[in-house]
Design a protein around this motif. Sequence first.
Motif, mmCIF file in Angstrom:
data_model
loop_
_atom_site.group_PDB
_atom_site.id
_atom_site.type_symbol
_atom_site.label_atom_id
_atom_site.label_comp_id
_atom_site.label_asym_id
_atom_site.label_seq_id
_atom_site.Cartn_x
_atom_site.Cartn_y
_atom_site.Cartn_z
ATOM 1 N N PRO A 230 1.394 -0.904 0.199
ATOM 2 C CA PRO A 230 0.312 -0.167 0.112
ATOM 3 C C PRO A 230 0.522 0.719 0.155
ATOM 4 O O PRO A 230 0.598 2.527 -0.059
ATOM 5 C CB PRO A 230 -0.938 -0.053 1.362
ATOM 6 C CG PRO A 230 0.290 -1.137 2.201
ATOM 7 C CD PRO A 230 0.615 -1.336 1.433
ATOM 8 N N THR A 231 2.063 0.992 0.538
ATOM 9 C CA THR A 231 2.932 2.577 0.613
ATOM 10 C C THR A 231 3.714 2.046 -0.948
ATOM 11 O O THR A 231 4.883 3.657 -0.691
ATOM 12 C CB THR A 231 3.970 2.763 1.897
ATOM 13 O OG1 THR A 231 4.803 1.703 1.716
ATOM 14 C CG2 THR A 231 2.918 2.563 2.780
ATOM 15 N N PHE A 232 3.767 1.868 -1.831
ATOM 16 C CA PHE A 232 4.268 1.541 -3.317
ATOM 17 C C PHE A 232 4.399 3.212 -3.418
ATOM 18 O O PHE A 232 3.479 3.186 -4.004
ATOM 19 C CB PHE A 232 3.902 0.946 -3.887
ATOM 20 C CG PHE A 232 5.091 0.071 -5.280
ATOM 21 C CD1 PHE A 232 6.286 0.076 -5.301
ATOM 22 C CD2 PHE A 232 4.533 0.732 -7.150
ATOM 23 C CE1 PHE A 232 6.645 -0.363 -6.573
ATOM 24 C CE2 PHE A 232 4.123 0.275 -7.948
ATOM 25 C CZ PHE A 232 6.194 0.580 -7.757
ATOM 26 N N ASN A 233 5.931 4.011 -3.983
ATOM 27 C CA ASN A 233 5.557 4.749 -5.176
ATOM 28 C C ASN A 233 5.780 5.175 -5.975
ATOM 29 O O ASN A 233 6.364 4.529 -7.144
ATOM 30 C CB ASN A 233 7.531 5.626 -4.411
ATOM 31 C CG ASN A 233 7.085 6.832 -4.721
ATOM 32 O OD1 ASN A 233 7.058 7.094 -5.611
ATOM 33 N ND2 ASN A 233 8.333 7.391 -4.297
ATOM 34 N N TYR A 234 4.259 4.974 -6.546
ATOM 35 C CA TYR A 234 3.944 4.767 -8.593
ATOM 36 C C TYR A 234 4.708 6.145 -9.077
ATOM 37 O O TYR A 234 4.965 6.052 -10.120
ATOM 38 C CB TYR A 234 1.953 5.659 -8.255
ATOM 39 C CG TYR A 234 1.722 4.308 -7.723
ATOM 40 C CD1 TYR A 234 1.783 2.329 -8.267
ATOM 41 C CD2 TYR A 234 1.329 4.479 -5.961
ATOM 42 C CE1 TYR A 234 1.092 2.160 -7.521
ATOM 43 C CE2 TYR A 234 0.366 3.141 -5.902
ATOM 44 C CZ TYR A 234 -0.076 2.014 -6.480
ATOM 45 O OH TYR A 234 -0.213 0.927 -5.837
#
Length: 97
Positions: free
Chosen positions: A29-33
Motif C-alpha cells: 500500500p505504500t508503493f511509490n507509483y
Amino acid sequence: MEGGFFISDWLRNRNTVEFLGIWETVNNPTFNYGEFAIIKSQAGLNNYKISTTEWIEKTNAIGLKATAGRYGGTYAHLDIAFAFGMWISAEFKVYSQ
C-alpha cells in the motif's frame, strides 16, 4: 560466478520492471507509483541500470530486500523469486509449472 550480475540484468528488463510494479501494486500500500513510472519509462533502454537497493529506495518496494555485510545478499518474496528463476533458467521454468 557473481549472482548480482544476473539480478542487475534482470532488473534492466522492461518486463521485469512491469512485473515488479504490478506485484508491488497488489501487495504494497505504500508503493511509490511516481518513481515507478519514471523507472518504467527508462527500463529496457541500453543505458538503463538500477540496483536492487535503488529499486527499493526509490519505490519503497517490499518484494525485494538487499542486505549488506558478511551474510548479506538479495532476497525476494517467493512470487518474485520464482519469476527470477524462470527468467534465468528455461529448465526451472519447465519444472516449476
